[in-house]
Write a protein that holds these residues in place. Structure first.
Motif, PDB file in Angstrom:
ATOM      1  N   PRO A   1       2.378  21.208  21.498  1.00  0.00           N
ATOM      2  CA  PRO A   1       2.164  20.828  20.055  1.00  0.00           C
ATOM      3  C   PRO A   1       3.305  21.611  19.247  1.00  0.00           C
ATOM      4  CG  PRO A   1       0.089  21.802  21.317  1.00  0.00           C
ATOM      5  CD  PRO A   1       1.275  21.700  22.359  1.00  0.00           C
ATOM      6  N   ARG A   2       3.597  22.697  19.713  1.00  0.00           N
ATOM      7  CA  ARG A   2       4.698  23.365  18.933  1.00  0.00           C
ATOM      8  C   ARG A   2       5.756  22.431  18.668  1.00  0.00           C
ATOM      9  NH1 ARG A   2       5.334  28.824  18.370  1.00  0.00           N
ATOM     10  NH2 ARG A   2       3.781  28.981  19.718  1.00  0.00           N
TER      11      ARG A   2
ATOM     12  N   MET B   1      11.640  13.488   4.403  1.00  0.00           N
ATOM     13  CA  MET B   1      10.741  12.490   3.273  1.00  0.00           C
ATOM     14  C   MET B   1      11.075  13.131   1.792  1.00  0.00           C
ATOM     15  SD  MET B   1       7.243  12.106   5.471  1.00  0.00           S
ATOM     16  CE  MET B   1       6.133  11.840   3.776  1.00  0.00           C
ATOM     17  N   ALA B   2      11.059  14.664   1.912  1.00  0.00           N
ATOM     18  CA  ALA B   2      11.512  15.521   0.650  1.00  0.00           C
ATOM     19  C   ALA B   2      12.697  14.940   0.155  1.00  0.00           C
ATOM     20  CB  ALA B   2      11.338  16.951   0.959  1.00  0.00           C
TER      21      ALA B   2
ATOM     22  N   TYR C   1       0.797  -1.285  -0.026  1.00  0.00           N
ATOM     23  CA  TYR C   1       0.080   0.107   0.121  1.00  0.00           C
ATOM     24  C   TYR C   1       0.840   1.271  -0.009  1.00  0.00           C
ATOM     25  CZ  TYR C   1       0.840  -0.842   4.887  1.00  0.00           C
ATOM     26  OH  TYR C   1       1.281  -1.370   6.111  1.00  0.00           O
TER      27      TYR C   1
ATOM     28  N   LEU D   1       7.614  16.912  13.222  1.00  0.00           N
ATOM     29  CA  LEU D   1       6.684  16.766  11.780  1.00  0.00           C
ATOM     30  C   LEU D   1       7.534  17.349  10.699  1.00  0.00           C
ATOM     31  CD1 LEU D   1       4.603  14.852  11.345  1.00  0.00           C
ATOM     32  CD2 LEU D   1       3.165  16.583  11.295  1.00  0.00           C
TER      33      LEU D   1
ATOM     34  N   PHE E   1      15.134   8.026  10.863  1.00  0.00           N
ATOM     35  CA  PHE E   1      13.596   8.404  10.300  1.00  0.00           C
ATOM     36  C   PHE E   1      12.405   7.689  11.059  1.00  0.00           C
ATOM     37  CE2 PHE E   1      10.113   7.998   7.334  1.00  0.00           C
ATOM     38  CZ  PHE E   1       9.975   9.268   6.738  1.00  0.00           C
TER      39      PHE E   1
ATOM     40  N   THR F   1      13.150  11.998  -1.718  1.00  0.00           N
ATOM     41  CA  THR F   1      12.687  11.663  -3.046  1.00  0.00           C
ATOM     42  C   THR F   1      13.474  12.211  -4.097  1.00  0.00           C
ATOM     43  OG1 THR F   1      11.801  14.040  -3.130  1.00  0.00           O
ATOM     44  CG2 THR F   1      10.268  12.067  -2.472  1.00  0.00           C
ATOM     45  N   PHE F   2      14.827  12.939  -3.638  1.00  0.00           N
ATOM     46  CA  PHE F   2      15.768  13.520  -4.619  1.00  0.00           C
ATOM     47  C   PHE F   2      17.015  12.471  -4.896  1.00  0.00           C
ATOM     48  CE2 PHE F   2      13.329  17.119  -3.609  1.00  0.00           C
ATOM     49  CZ  PHE F   2      13.096  17.833  -4.792  1.00  0.00           C
ATOM     50  N   ILE F   3      16.953  11.522  -3.943  1.00  0.00           N
ATOM     51  CA  ILE F   3      18.173  10.585  -3.857  1.00  0.00           C
ATOM     52  C   ILE F   3      17.543   9.059  -4.270  1.00  0.00           C
ATOM     53  CG2 ILE F   3      19.795   9.381  -2.372  1.00  0.00           C
ATOM     54  CD1 ILE F   3      19.834  11.846  -0.763  1.00  0.00           C
ATOM     55  N   LEU F   4      18.238   8.359  -5.252  1.00  0.00           N
ATOM     56  CA  LEU F   4      17.879   7.172  -5.503  1.00  0.00           C
ATOM     57  C   LEU F   4      17.699   6.415  -4.415  1.00  0.00           C
ATOM     58  CD1 LEU F   4      19.792   6.520  -8.786  1.00  0.00           C
ATOM     59  CD2 LEU F   4      17.458   7.137  -8.824  1.00  0.00           C
TER      60      LEU F   4
ATOM     61  N   LEU G   1      -4.564   8.643  13.213  1.00  0.00           N
ATOM     62  CA  LEU G   1      -3.292   8.615  12.973  1.00  0.00           C
ATOM     63  C   LEU G   1      -2.395   7.574  13.555  1.00  0.00           C
ATOM     64  CD1 LEU G   1      -2.018  10.574  10.703  1.00  0.00           C
ATOM     65  CD2 LEU G   1      -1.223  11.891  12.761  1.00  0.00           C
TER      66      LEU G   1
ATOM     67  N   ILE H   1       3.287  14.642   1.842  1.00  0.00           N
ATOM     68  CA  ILE H   1       3.756  15.969   2.288  1.00  0.00           C
ATOM     69  C   ILE H   1       2.915  17.179   2.088  1.00  0.00           C
ATOM     70  CG2 ILE H   1       5.426  17.755   1.577  1.00  0.00           C
ATOM     71  CD1 ILE H   1       7.392  15.550   1.182  1.00  0.00           C
TER      72      ILE H   1
ATOM     73  N   TYR I   1       1.263   0.492   9.840  1.00  0.00           N
ATOM     74  CA  TYR I   1       2.324   0.525   9.300  1.00  0.00           C
ATOM     75  C   TYR I   1       3.772  -0.112   9.737  1.00  0.00           C
ATOM     76  CZ  TYR I   1       6.387   2.474   6.537  1.00  0.00           C
ATOM     77  OH  TYR I   1       7.497   2.433   5.987  1.00  0.00           O
TER      78      TYR I   1
ATOM     79  N   TYR J   1      13.831   6.026   4.279  1.00  0.00           N
ATOM     80  CA  TYR J   1      12.555   5.651   4.689  1.00  0.00           C
ATOM     81  C   TYR J   1      12.494   4.642   5.883  1.00  0.00           C
ATOM     82  CZ  TYR J   1      11.448   8.914   1.098  1.00  0.00           C
ATOM     83  OH  TYR J   1      11.408   9.946   0.139  1.00  0.00           O
TER      84      TYR J   1
ATOM     85  N   ILE K   1       5.014  19.655  16.255  1.00  0.00           N
ATOM     86  CA  ILE K   1       4.931  20.454  14.737  1.00  0.00           C
ATOM     87  C   ILE K   1       6.397  20.533  14.312  1.00  0.00           C
ATOM     88  CG2 ILE K   1       4.633  22.360  13.300  1.00  0.00           C
ATOM     89  CD1 ILE K   1       1.966  22.377  15.034  1.00  0.00           C
TER      90      ILE K   1
ATOM     91  N   VAL L   1       9.074  15.754   7.642  1.00  0.00           N
ATOM     92  CA  VAL L   1       8.504  15.891   6.149  1.00  0.00           C
ATOM     93  C   VAL L   1       9.886  16.553   5.312  1.00  0.00           C
ATOM     94  CG1 VAL L   1       7.494  17.881   4.889  1.00  0.00           C
ATOM     95  CG2 VAL L   1       6.247  16.665   6.570  1.00  0.00           C
TER      96      VAL L   1
END
Lengths: 469, 512
Positions: free
Chosen positions: B15-16, B29-30, A403, B22, B72, B33-36, B172, A415, B179, B67, B19, B26
């Protein structure tokens, strides 16, 4: 800068534009009628209806822009009628395609754009009638027109689906994506209007616009190789990208076009530099130079688009990873085209703001209403976004047994979700309102754009480029 | 020690900080996506894309498998902990709010409320009944609240909306738990099964190569087929009607796959346990392990070949013979034909035939012809050299040729193999349940508001006897203000109707 704002013209009587738009639309429709005989298939067929929708959307866009410039209420009424007619034609086109293909029109980028345009037109009418945000059409309708033009370039034939795509979940997933992204687009437009109404400085809009333009051309620079510009090879006859023996995309190199990209990139950077110089010197007059630089870059960008279209249309060039010269065509580079046209469009909106700011502010609802409506739009977009990710995961689980594979597209969807979750959190628990919220909504849409276009164009491009070397 | 724990709790309950955590997740995560990434791209591609020193650095920092990197996962865990702590921190207050709603209308409460209105009345005795009628007319359920000195009205809707935020956060956590379970205990890979064979060995592709895993049971592939789109299905209706294409052409199959399917049997200790025909999007599940149809292909093994038997050099009288490996076919005149050997791609060295590859594009067949007298002749048919047996036999053989989209090819069928994705991912109930719960929670959060109204007859110092109406909502205040104004108008009308007079003048005290 204040001089630029004060430079106000007398509102036109308004008949001239109506006559021009009316004549233009009548001419285009008449030409289409003449062409009907040679075009087989029913009159209500997809391609005819799409053309009709394009004509009506373009008319509506012109009238909405006319309203933005002159403030004549009659334009909006006629523009909504034109939008409604366009929406009807768009619905027929989508319905006909659905009927011909036997599945809802969501399976490739062409069909997704078809659905996207439909949603944008619908939401525009809702925002206008339901919430009184009349001016929104002047942002969303040109967007619809650009999308329809892009669609005309793309392979449009109905292709049967490969086995993995034959699932209802896919249709649900993609339609949710289109709905949520369209809602995000509308929230972005509303947030921008909020900033206009909230007296954000015109210079700040200039910076935002210039950064967007520079972003587009910086992204294009990734295809730069020693003065040449590389675009994906495309076979117009087969309507498909050309791949080599290893199944990799072939990139053709167009000589010298790369330098033009560099030139345009520099021209987009000049207004940014001048902006900071003007800010340092604290002289209002300096900002006139910034606006002049904006003019120059816009002109250069128009030249760039023209040069790109001329060179790429039916061109045959050498490719790095293919033995013989290969052809390319405009449909092979939809994202580059969309980026360049979008950049010009953003620049034109900025000029509209420079010239007609006080009129715009007079016509927009209050900041409080705009802030609320932006929030409400995101309240709709966020559950849709969640459902979109959930159905996508469910479909992937059914088709491949996993999934979540941390694929770039998935990661960027997540994101986007987190960014909008951040918008809602800061609003609900930290009481953010107004400016900060509007910035957040704009940032959210920038992420959506990156997820929708950037991931497909940049990241897959980056990866296939890495594979070529 | 306790203070340290408290510090930790306080830091994460803020919460600050949640965030900020988080945000870091993020960004990571980003970056990913730029590294194989190792698990998704094959090792050779990665080695080509980065120089060896860069790759070493990326690998050391676990950036090529970000990931699944420990930091992570740890950060994701901290985000979860932060959500739990923040919720625990707010829970007592929220619960008090939920369990003991404030129903009374004491003066200090009336003064503090944001939305309120005072409506002067003539007849204080019937005013409360009139107000009650107005509430009913507005469709707001209302109940009477008895206190020692006064009777008041109280109305409440969607109290559950106060909890929706907890529902969303719990969902969540549930998703991340699901997962995590799948991540820790699950595995996935693939299996290639030729038709008729069984195996329990699955291949797992990792970023550093392939490993194997043995399943506790075996899978046998009984059949595998690929169905292609026909020409008719490939072209749209308009074109076919316009061009009036031949029916035979329209019904011909193209190379575009429409559906793959396989017949699978589960074997446990050699015993057949269950059987299912799977296709793309319709997997087989056995003991939590799922088998997905992912690909289909031809193996290097021959299924049948179509030969032509030519008697006496007369090509007109050629007879069709379908031959499979190890099979003997009886021909006219008491002759028997058998296929001794099949080579998918051959080469010849010193009059010997050898296998070059497993790609069946240059085949060779060794045939054995036995006459009625029992005399056996062994011969090679090498179609790419000469498509006719060269031995001096009464019957000669030739491979039949069919035309395909790529040109002419020998008419033979290969044993198909089926490509199966195998995956065992536990924790899915939690995951899907969590997603469902989240959507429900979000709908409640955004589209349901906890609204309350109070009404009581008071004696105002300036206005005299009056109906005091107050209300509050936890979200969507714009809509609530509209509703509240309508309710006030209704009460006014009701009061006027009850007393038989025109509506009394109202003094609204609504603050922005």
């Amino acid at each position: 800068m204040s001089e630029a704002r004060i430079e106000r013209q007398q509102p036109a009587t308004g008949n001239l534009l109506l006559v021009l738009v009316g004549l233009g639309m009548a001419f285009l429709l008449f030409m289409a009628m003449l062409g009907l005989k040679t075009n087989p298939g029913p009159i209500y067929g997809e391609s005819n209806m799409l053309y009709v929708a394009l004509v009506f959307y373009a008319g509506a866009a012109a009238l909405y822009m006319g309203f933005g410039v002159s403030g004549i209420e009659r334009y909006v009424r006629l523009a909504s009628i034109s939008t409604t007619l366009g929406l009807v034609a768009n619905t027929v086109a989508g319905g006909h395609r659905w009927y011909m293909a036997g599945h809802p029109p969501f399976s490739n980028i062409y069909e997704m754009l078809l659905s996207f345009v439909w949603t944008v037109a619908l939401l525009t009418l809702i925002a206008e009638k339901g919430y009184g945000v009349k001016i929104i059409g002047s942002i969303t309708m040109p967007l619809a027109v650009v999308s329809v033009i892009l669609m005309q370039l793309m392979p449009s034939e109905v292709r049967p689906l490969v086995p993995a795509l034959q699932s209802t979940w896919l249709h649900v997933h993609v339609s949710l994506a289109m709905l949520s992204y369209a809602a995000c687009a509308v929230s972005f437009a509303l947030a921008m209007m909020f900033l206009v109404q909230d007296d954000m400085k015109t210079e700040s809009f200039q910076l935002l616009t210039s950064l967007g333009m520079a972003g587009v051309y910086a992204a294009m620079l990734l295809r730069f190789s020693s003065g040449d510009f590389r675009v994906i090879a495309y076979d117009l006859a087969r309507k498909a990208e050309i791949t080599n023996d290893q199944g990799q995309r072939v990139f053709v190199t167009i000589p010298d076009l790369g330098w033009l990209v560099v030139l345009v990139l520099v021209s987009t950077l000049v207004p940014i530099a001048l902006h900071f110089v003007a800010r340092q010197s604290r002289r209002e007059a300096m900002f006139n130079n910034v606006n002049r630089a904006m003019f120059i870059t816009l002109a250069l960008q128009v030249v760039m688009v023209a040069a790109f279209v001329i060179r790429v249309r039916n061109g045959v060039y050498m490719a790095a990873n293919a033995a013989a010269p290969v052809p390319t065509a405009l449909p092979g580079s939809p994202f580059i085209l969309a980026g360049m046209i979008g950049s010009i469009f953003a620049g034109m909106l900025y000029l509209l703001l420079v010239w007609r700011r006080s009129d715009l502010q007079r016509m927009l609802p209050t900041t409080k209403v705009l802030d609320q409506v932006t929030y409400r739009t995101i309240c709709v977009a966020f559950p849709l976004l969640t459902l979109m990710i959930a159905t996508g995961a469910y479909w992937a689980n059914q088709a491949w047994g996993r999934y979540w594979a941390w694929d770039p597209k998935e990661v960027w969807a997540a994101i986007t979700w987190v960014v909008y979750a951040g918008y809602l959190h800061t609003r609900i628990t930290h009481g953010w309102r107004g400016r900060r919220s509007a910035y957040f909504a704009i940032f959210g849409f920038a992420v959506v754009i990156f997820t929708f276009f950037g991931v497909t164009y940049l990241l897959s491009g980056l990866h296939s480029y890495a594979a070529v070397q | 020690m306790k203070s340290l724990w408290q510090k930790f709790f306080r830091a994460l309950a803020n919460p600050r900080n949640g965030i900020i955590l988080l945000l870091v997740v993020v960004v990571l995560m980003a970056v990913g996506t730029f590294i194989l990434q190792r698990p998704t791209s094959d090792p050779a591609t990665i080695e080509r894309a980065y120089s060896s020193s860069t790759l070493r650095v990326l690998d050391t920092l676990q950036l090529t498998d970000i990931y699944h990197a420990w930091y992570f996962v740890a950060l994701l865990g901290l985000v979860c902990v932060s959500i739990v702590f923040a919720s625990l921190d707010r829970w007592p207050k929220a619960w008090r709010y939920y369990a003991r709603p404030y129903r009374r209308t004491e003066p200090h409460f009336r003064a503090a409320l944001l939305h309120k209105a005072l409506i002067p009345v003539k007849n204080a005795g019937t005013a409360l009944e009139a107000a009650e009628r107005a509430f009913r007319k507005a469709g707001i359920p209302v109940e009477r609240e008895m206190a020692a000195e006064e009777v008041s009205l109280y109305s409440e809707r969607h109290r559950i909306a106060e909890f929706a935020v907890y529902v969303v956060h719990a969902s969540l956590l549930l998703i991340l738990l699901g997962y995590g379970l799948g991540h820790l205990r699950g595995y996935s890979g693939f299996m290639m099964l030729p038709k008729g064979e069984s195996s329990n060995r699955m291949t797992i592709q990792t970023g550093r190569g392939r490993t194997f895993r043995l399943l506790p049971f075996s899978i046998r592939c009984d059949d595998a087929k690929q169905e292609n789109y026909t020409v008719r299905e490939m072209i749209s209706g308009e074109e076919s009607s316009a061009n009036k294409l031949d029916e035979r052409i329209l019904n011909r199959e193209t190379e575009m796959p429409k559906q793959y399917w396989s017949e699978l049997t589960v074997l446990e200790d050699g015993r057949e346990v269950t059987h299912k025909r799977i296709s793309v999007n319709h997997p087989l599940t056995y003991r939590g392990v799922r088998f997905y149809q992912s690909s289909m292909g031809a193996s290097g093994k021959l299924d049948t070949v179509h030969l032509l038997a030519i008697t006496g050099g007369n090509a007109e009288s050629a007879k069709d013979v379908l031959l499979s490996p190890g099979q003997t076919v009886a021909l006219d005149g008491g002759y028997k034909l058998a296929l001794l050997r099949f080579v998918p791609d051959y080469y010849v060295l010193d009059h010997e035939v050898f296998t070059k590859s497993e790609e069946p594009d240059n085949p060779a067949f060794q045939l054995s012809l036995t006459g009625p007298d029992g005399k056996e002749t062994k011969m090679w048919l090498l179609p790419s050299l000469l498509n006719m047996t060269s031995e001096d036999t009464p019957i000669k053989f030739q491979a039949a040729v069919r035309t395909t989209e790529q040109g002419a090819a020998i008419d033979m069928k290969m044993v198909p193999f089926t490509g199966l994705e195998v995956s065992y991912i536990p924790g899915q109930t939690a995951l899907w349940g969590g997603l469902l719960l989240m959507v429900l929670g979000l709908i409640i959060v955004f589209f349901m508001a906890h609204t309350r109204y109070w009404a009581v007859v008071v004696k105002d110092q300036k206005l005299g006897p009056a109906v005091w109406v107050g209300g509050t909502t936890n979200r969507n205040r714009a809509r609530f203000e509209q509703d509240f104004a309508e309710l006030v108008e209704l009460i006014k009308a009701e009061l006027a109707g009850g007393a038989g007079k025109k509506p009394a003048e109202t003094k609204k005290l609504v603050k922005a």
